[in-house]
Design a protein around this motif. Structure first.
Motif, short mmCIF file in Angstrom:
data_model
loop_
_atom_site.label_atom_id
_atom_site.label_comp_id
_atom_site.label_asym_id
_atom_site.label_seq_id
_atom_site.Cartn_x
_atom_site.Cartn_y
_atom_site.Cartn_z
N ALA A 1 55.96 63.05 50.53
CA ALA A 1 55.19 61.98 51.30
C ALA A 1 55.76 61.98 52.69
CB ALA A 1 55.25 60.67 50.71
N HIS A 2 55.13 61.63 53.60
CA HIS A 2 55.45 61.88 55.10
C HIS A 2 54.77 60.95 56.14
CE1 HIS A 2 52.25 64.17 56.60
NE2 HIS A 2 52.13 64.82 55.40
N GLN A 3 55.63 60.64 57.38
CA GLN A 3 54.77 59.94 58.25
C GLN A 3 53.55 60.50 59.00
OE1 GLN A 3 56.04 56.84 58.72
NE2 GLN A 3 55.16 56.22 60.75
N ARG A 4 52.48 59.75 59.04
CA ARG A 4 51.41 60.64 59.68
C ARG A 4 51.60 60.78 61.03
NH1 ARG A 4 45.74 58.91 61.37
NH2 ARG A 4 44.59 60.85 60.81
N PHE A 5 51.16 61.96 61.65
CA PHE A 5 51.30 62.32 62.98
C PHE A 5 52.87 62.17 63.27
CE2 PHE A 5 46.81 62.64 62.84
CZ PHE A 5 46.64 63.49 63.53
N THR A 6 53.18 61.08 64.30
CA THR A 6 54.40 61.06 64.96
C THR A 6 54.97 59.85 64.31
OG1 THR A 6 53.48 59.51 66.51
CG2 THR A 6 53.56 61.87 67.28
N GLY A 7 56.40 59.67 64.60
CA GLY A 7 57.32 58.88 63.97
C GLY A 7 58.28 59.43 63.08
N ASN B 1 45.99 56.94 65.05
CA ASN B 1 45.41 58.18 65.55
C ASN B 1 43.96 58.49 64.79
OD1 ASN B 1 47.91 59.58 66.80
ND2 ASN B 1 48.76 58.69 64.87
N PRO B 2 43.30 59.24 65.47
CA PRO B 2 41.97 59.50 65.03
C PRO B 2 42.00 59.97 63.57
CG PRO B 2 42.21 60.78 67.22
CD PRO B 2 43.50 60.10 66.74
N PRO B 3 41.05 59.77 62.72
CA PRO B 3 39.74 58.97 62.92
C PRO B 3 39.90 57.74 63.37
CG PRO B 3 40.01 59.27 60.31
CD PRO B 3 41.15 59.97 61.28
#
Length: 240
Positions: A67-73, A93-95
């Motif tokens: 499991a991981h952070q979505r996009f940045t962070g 973030n999109p969508p």
């Protein structure tokens, strides 16, 4: 950090789905680096993966979950084995959100090896924030190793993705209910390898999702707070 959502229908072939009336138990082995895994994108960490070499004596088949952070962070904190800590909230973030709300975190899977053609693989995912969700109540994506033509299959999914909530004959069995990224809870995931209708390998993780504004103090912090309150009570009695 970005990742590509492959065509699930092109990768998945649903066979007879078997599930058990028992909760999914997270794996107890240490998280490890799975260097072969990109999880379908770039920048997704592969250094904290619950991974298993299914049967190295017969075929080099490896399955992995993380499991991981979505996009940045910052990357998700973990307990070293199979539990990841994430925060509630809707990803900006999109969508677009909140019309199609995505969580701040993703789960990612990997299947690869020299000869996976004889295996069936099942990916279980959880919409229910309650602890101890039965495996039978999880969503299931089941795919045949023979359909992968010897290639690895890997990707990173968000529980807010619409296709995970829609049963597609021959592709996906969706779980009951719906997922909300703003609800605290525990979400379990499993990836299994099946050979000749027998499960021969499994990895499982748990994502513990909490509201960052309502963190529970550690025991030491609670003890200090209690001492402070007792001191204030003593001063009040002294000067009243």
């Amino acid at each position: 950090m970005k990742y590509a959502l492959n065509s699930v229908a092109a990768l998945v072939a649903l066979a007879s789905t078997a599930a058990f009336a028992a909760p999914i138990t997270p794996s107890s082995t240490a998280l490890q680096t799975l260097s072969a895994a990109t999880f379908g994108g770039s920048g997704i960490p592969n250094t904290a993966v619950q991974a298993l070499a299914v049967d190295p004596t017969m075929a080099d088949v490896t399955i992995g979950l993380t499991a991981h952070q979505r996009f940045t962070g910052p990357n998700l904190v973990n307990n070293g084995t199979s539990t990841f800590e994430a925060s509630t909230g809707v990803s900006a973030n999109p969508p677009s959100s909140p019309a199609d709300p995505y969580a701040l975190w993703n789960f990612a899977f990997y299947v690869g090896g020299d000869d996976i053609s004889n295996y069936v693989f099942r990916l279980y995912y959880d919409f229910d924030p309650a602890s101890g969700t039965d495996e039978a109540n999880h969503g299931v994506i089941e795919f045949l190793g023979s359909a992968l033509q010897g290639a690895a299959i890997q990707n990173s999914f968000n529980l807010g993705m619409d296709f995970l909530a829609t049963s597609i004959p021959g592709v996906i069995t969706a779980p009951l209910g719906s997922f909300s990224p703003t609800v605290e809870g525990e979400y379990t995931f499993a990836l299994t390898a099946i050979l000749e209708r027998v499960e021969v390998g499994r990895v499982a993780i748990l994502v513990d999702v909490n509201n960052p504004g309502t963190a529970i103090p550690e025991p030491g912090t609670l003890a200090l707070a209690s001492l402070a309150l007792l001191g204030l009570a003593g001063l009040r009695r002294r000067f009243s």
